[in-house]
Design an enzyme around this catalytic site. Structure first.
Site, PDB file in Angstrom:
ATOM      1  N   VAL A   1       0.870  -1.173   0.000  1.00 11.57           N
ATOM      2  CA  VAL A   1       0.000   0.000   0.000  1.00 11.57           C
ATOM      3  C   VAL A   1       0.907   1.222   0.000  1.00 11.57           C
ATOM      4  O   VAL A   1       2.094   1.142   0.321  1.00 11.57           O
ATOM      5  CB  VAL A   1      -0.948   0.035   1.219  1.00 11.57           C
ATOM      6  N   SER A   2       0.338   2.375  -0.360  1.00 17.50           N
ATOM      7  CA  SER A   2       1.167   3.564  -0.574  1.00 17.50           C
ATOM      8  C   SER A   2       1.487   4.332   0.703  1.00 17.50           C
ATOM      9  O   SER A   2       2.493   5.036   0.763  1.00 17.50           O
ATOM     10  CB  SER A   2       0.483   4.506  -1.573  1.00 17.50           C
ATOM     11  N   THR A   3       0.649   4.249   1.731  1.00 18.18           N
ATOM     12  CA  THR A   3       0.862   5.028   2.945  1.00 18.18           C
ATOM     13  C   THR A   3       0.720   4.155   4.178  1.00 18.18           C
ATOM     14  O   THR A   3       0.115   3.071   4.135  1.00 18.18           O
ATOM     15  CB  THR A   3      -0.137   6.193   3.048  1.00 18.18           C
TER      16      THR A   3
END
Length: 207
Positions: A8-10
């Site tokens: 996931v990005s964050t």
């Protein structure tokens, strides 16, 4: 052996959906590697660990293609790296499995599509350069000025009567190029003044 990879990005996002899907597909928890980092980051520790664990006959499994690569070209490069190690690649959402003949065919289609995209970009770039040349604008390094043009640029600039853009248009250069020449001229003038001052001091000290 199935090696899972989830991303996931964050830090605020959760991996649960991907981990559940990977577990259901047969990936053991201790053989599933994770990243909470944007795909724009070149260094993804979890992905590196997953790739390092791959052996001939293994398969790297992701929930969706964009979890592995941020672009089609990057995806193809990574999958080619996996294949070079004798391993396979599987994406659950897209039902792509390069260990099967159908999956290999889809991947080869992706490769052809990426090459087509690169060719289109090259054609557009060349067409743009040709159009610029037809209008007298050339690509490549900034235009170099002759000493007379540098003097003219300095004179026009010092007069404060002409907008910077007009000076640039007259000489056919960008603002960045103009300021580089002006700074160079200013530095040379300062050096000459210092040299002259030094010579006067030396001459004055002589008997």
């Amino acid at each position: 052996m199935l090696i899972g990879y989830a991303r996931v990005s964050t830090q605020e996002q959760t991996l649960d959906l991907q981990l559940d899907a990977l577990h259901k597909a047969g990936c053991d928890t201790d053989k599933t590697y994770k990243d909470k980092i944007s795909s724009r980051k070149a260094d993804r520790p979890g992905l590196k660990q997953a790739l390092d664990q791959l052996r001939a006959g293994d398969t790297l499994v992701v929930w969706r293609l964009d979890r592995l690569g941020r672009s089609l070209q990057e995806l193809i490069t990574l999958v080619n790296t996996i294949h070079a190690n004798g391993a396979g690649f599987k994406s659950l959402t897209e039902s792509m499995d390069t260990t099967t003949s159908g999956g290999k065919l889809i991947f080869h289609f992706f490769g052809a599509l990426a090459e087509f995209e690169r060719e289109i970009i090259r054609e557009r770039t060349n067409a743009g350069l040709q159009a610029a040349r037809a209008r007298g604008r050339l690509g490549g390094r900034p235009k170099a000025l002759t000493p007379k043009q540098v003097a003219l640029a300095q004179s026009l600039y010092d007069s404060r009567e002409h907008p910077i853009q007009d000076i640039c248009d007259t000489l056919g250069i960008s603002k960045g190029t103009l300021y580089r020449y002006l700074n160079l001229t200013r530095s040379m003038a300062t050096s000459i003044e210092r040299l002259n001052a030094t010579q006067k001091v030396v001459q004055g000290s002589q008997p």
